[in-house]
Design an enzyme around this catalytic site. Sequence first.
Site, PDB file in Angstrom:
ATOM      1  CE  LYS A 152      -4.237  -1.755   0.246  1.00  0.00           C
ATOM      2  NZ  LYS A 152      -5.272  -1.459  -0.778  1.00  0.00           N
ATOM      3  CG  ASP A 157      -4.192  -0.556  -3.952  1.00  0.00           C
ATOM      4  OD1 ASP A 157      -4.476   0.492  -4.596  1.00  0.00           O
ATOM      5  OD2 ASP A 157      -5.055  -1.303  -3.450  1.00  0.00           O
ATOM      6  CG  ASP A 195      -9.539  -1.714  -6.558  1.00  0.00           C
ATOM      7  OD1 ASP A 195     -10.725  -2.053  -6.704  1.00  0.00           O
ATOM      8  OD2 ASP A 195      -8.918  -1.946  -5.504  1.00  0.00           O
TER       9      ASP A 195
HETATM   10 MG    MG Z   1      -6.975  -1.654  -4.558  1.00  0.00          MG
END
Ligand code: MG
Length: 361
Positions: free
Chosen positions: A161, A189, A240
């Site tokens: 992340k 991400d 996403d």
């Molecule tokens: Mg994601």
Amino acid sequence: MKITDIKIHLMRAPLARPFRISLGVITHAVSCLVEVETDEGITGYGEGAPGPLITGENLEGTVATIRVLKEKLVGMDPRDMEAVYTVMNRVVAYAGTAKAAIDIACHDIMGKSAGLPLYRLLGGLSNELETDITVGIDAPEVMAEQAKAHVQAGFRVIKTKVGTDIVSDLARVRAIREAVGDGVKIRLDANQGWKRKEAVEFLNRLNEYDIELVEQPVARYDLEGLKYVTAHSLVPVMADESCWDAKDALKLVSERAADLINIKLMKCGGIYEAKKIIHIAEAAGVECMLGCMVEESGIAVNASAALGAAMKNVTRADLDACFFLSDVPFEGGFEVRDTRRLILSEDSGLGIRHLKGDMLS
Ligand code: MG
């Protein structure tokens, strides 16, 4: 076969450690488990786990929506998904999490009724898939240590992340790559954390760290921004939060706004809609990943794993939610091998035998 009742159970379990993403911090898996009962004695298990930071839904709203849907669904055949979905969409717009709970349970019933494991009912390409494991946002050295421990435990793909600021993000990625060495895949991400130009600058500087892909670099509504990053970044871009359902997928692929798509049953409303996304993407040469919400208990992860293993155009999996819990609220489902491989059950449907009452209310 007719639906006779839909029972709702709630789960609230602490995560092994608080999980930070660019949008906020998640401390508990909070989920709504359903049992769809039928007049033929077959019960289907499903789950709707609202991710407030991602979908804007919450547990109370999800429960209320499932109750409203139940009023219309009792008496219908749970195997008639086109009819079930038409009714659900007529009763309430959006509400992917509530619809996913019912959709998963109906697919479980379909499998049980046909005597087939769900992965075979959905396509049967394979009975297993490999998942990554996610490291939440923290100090670079803490993230590097966690990543290294995951690799030592057996994971070969680390999802990291990022999305706070570029200087810190760069330090995070550098520390993780140095800690895990070559041969381990790193995917990022950003959860919408960057602006388009800084995203491109950053991603191109990251090229030396051999990054597999980056999820959602810019705000979910900034399709032009996503397109810009996709066109200018050396690192492949995965949509996403910008891809909720099949209509979003069609727009994304026709405008070439992303190289890849991350599907989550809680965003799109279940397997019925997820299959459409997978087919649209496949026709455009765009591969998909199956992801999950950190809040999920593992029932929805089983459904996602079955879909991902079954279909050729799902080439990646981020199905790590159940690894963050010390226990799951059910018996059965997939078996984990070599830490990272999810081996699907050969029992019919999801292969979930029963719920564990002590974890539920
Ligand atoms: Mg994601």
